[in-house]
Design an enzyme around this catalytic site. Sequence first.
Site, PDB file in Angstrom:
ATOM      1  N   THR A  70      40.923 -52.357   4.773  1.00  0.00           N
ATOM      2  CA  THR A  70      39.701 -51.554   4.860  1.00  0.00           C
ATOM      3  C   THR A  70      38.895 -51.641   3.567  1.00  0.00           C
ATOM      4  O   THR A  70      37.668 -51.762   3.592  1.00  0.00           O
ATOM      5  CB  THR A  70      40.061 -50.089   5.186  1.00  0.00           C
ATOM      6  OG1 THR A  70      41.015 -50.089   6.250  1.00  0.00           O
ATOM      7  CG2 THR A  70      38.854 -49.305   5.600  1.00  0.00           C
ATOM      8  N   ARG A 119      38.273 -43.147   1.632  1.00  0.00           N
ATOM      9  CA  ARG A 119      39.595 -42.964   2.261  1.00  0.00           C
ATOM     10  C   ARG A 119      40.315 -41.855   1.509  1.00  0.00           C
ATOM     11  O   ARG A 119      40.289 -41.803   0.282  1.00  0.00           O
ATOM     12  CB  ARG A 119      40.415 -44.253   2.215  1.00  0.00           C
ATOM     13  CG  ARG A 119      41.861 -44.005   2.637  1.00  0.00           C
ATOM     14  CD  ARG A 119      42.640 -45.241   2.890  1.00  0.00           C
ATOM     15  NE  ARG A 119      42.200 -45.899   4.114  1.00  0.00           N
ATOM     16  CZ  ARG A 119      42.883 -46.872   4.710  1.00  0.00           C
ATOM     17  NH1 ARG A 119      44.013 -47.296   4.199  1.00  0.00           N
ATOM     18  NH2 ARG A 119      42.418 -47.432   5.810  1.00  0.00           N
TER      19      ARG A 119
HETATM   20  N1   CP Z   1      44.181 -51.090   9.104  1.00  0.00           N
HETATM   21  C1   CP Z   1      44.095 -50.510   7.877  1.00  0.00           C
HETATM   22  O1   CP Z   1      43.525 -49.434   7.700  1.00  0.00           O
HETATM   23  O2   CP Z   1      44.696 -51.239   6.884  1.00  0.00           O
HETATM   24  P1   CP Z   1      44.668 -50.816   5.340  1.00  0.00           P
HETATM   25  O3   CP Z   1      45.472 -49.561   5.205  1.00  0.00           O
HETATM   26  O4   CP Z   1      45.275 -51.983   4.600  1.00  0.00           O
HETATM   27  O5   CP Z   1      43.234 -50.583   4.959  1.00  0.00           O
END
Ligand code: CP
Length: 336
Positions: A70, A119
């Site tokens: 992400t 995030r």
């Molecule tokens: N799919 C996903 O959110 O992967 P990451 O945690 O690596 O961002």
Amino acid sequence: MAHDRRESGSAHWWQRGSLLSLHDLPTSAIHELFDRAHACLPVVEAEEPRRSTLAGRTIVNLFFEDSTRTRVSFAQAASLCGADVITVTATGSSVNKGESTLDTVRNVEAMGVDAIVMRHAASGAALNAARALAIPLINAGDGRHQHPTQGLLDAFTIRQAIGRPLTDLPVVIVGDILNSRVARSAIAILSTLGARLTVVGPPALAPRSLETLGVAVERDFDAVLGDARIVMMLRIQFERMGGRGIGSLREYRTRYALTAARETRMRDDALVMHPGPVNRGVELDPEVADGPRSLILRQVRNGVAIRMAVLELAVERGGRGSPGEPRGSEGPGRRH
Ligand code: CP
């Protein structure tokens, strides 16, 4: 309260450029994003030059929780649209000195950036941050709650792979549904698009209460495997205590992994998805992850196009006019 419902509605936030959830995001908004992502794909595939749609704009990636796909995907998407990108992680930021999330986002906004991608480990953190901001906020995953760009890229990838609308499409999602924001976003968007959804897992990871989301809950993977056109595998979210109540990993694997042996019992046109990171040899065998049914790397590639679309539309809707132009008299928090 009616006011609270309006404030938390996905459509309400998206009209103003913030993407917080796919719950109740209208079909028209999904198709607008898909059309825009489709136009962005040739740029991702280096068949067309980079766009300048976000030239002069600055996107800040605030990643308070670990990420590979992400984080890089949003940075690549912003870059392919011509924006400047600044990525901040918890390590090395003043979060480590005790600064709150709200103080962090307000300070970043005060520097004149155009949008924040965030995030966070806490469910609801995206909504709280968006309420404090006048610029758009894109939720890149908040706790167990939502991961809207993942849901969008998953649905976009399915639509692209099957070549038809998703109405009545049998989709099976297997694994740690309870602790998964990916599952929640997938269920929201795939339901809106008319897919027939079944979730599979042990009671600790797929409780009957999930039926309130409009999905069927099944314990026996083999009972639904043969009918599934799409099988979406999820990892156990150990960081959210997802390992509780499942017995041994060997037992879990026997019942719920998509092994090479189980793959032979899938219908000929069935496809396999996984949002990553994959725990190879736990929920998914390497032969299947890398095999002809796998859409995993296509999901990742399409994710950049989806995020280009999200960033472009977010800045168009929530933007401040021309780059560098002040936002006018509205103070932070008023826009929404
Ligand atoms: N799919 C996903 O959110 O992967 P990451 O945690 O690596 O961002």
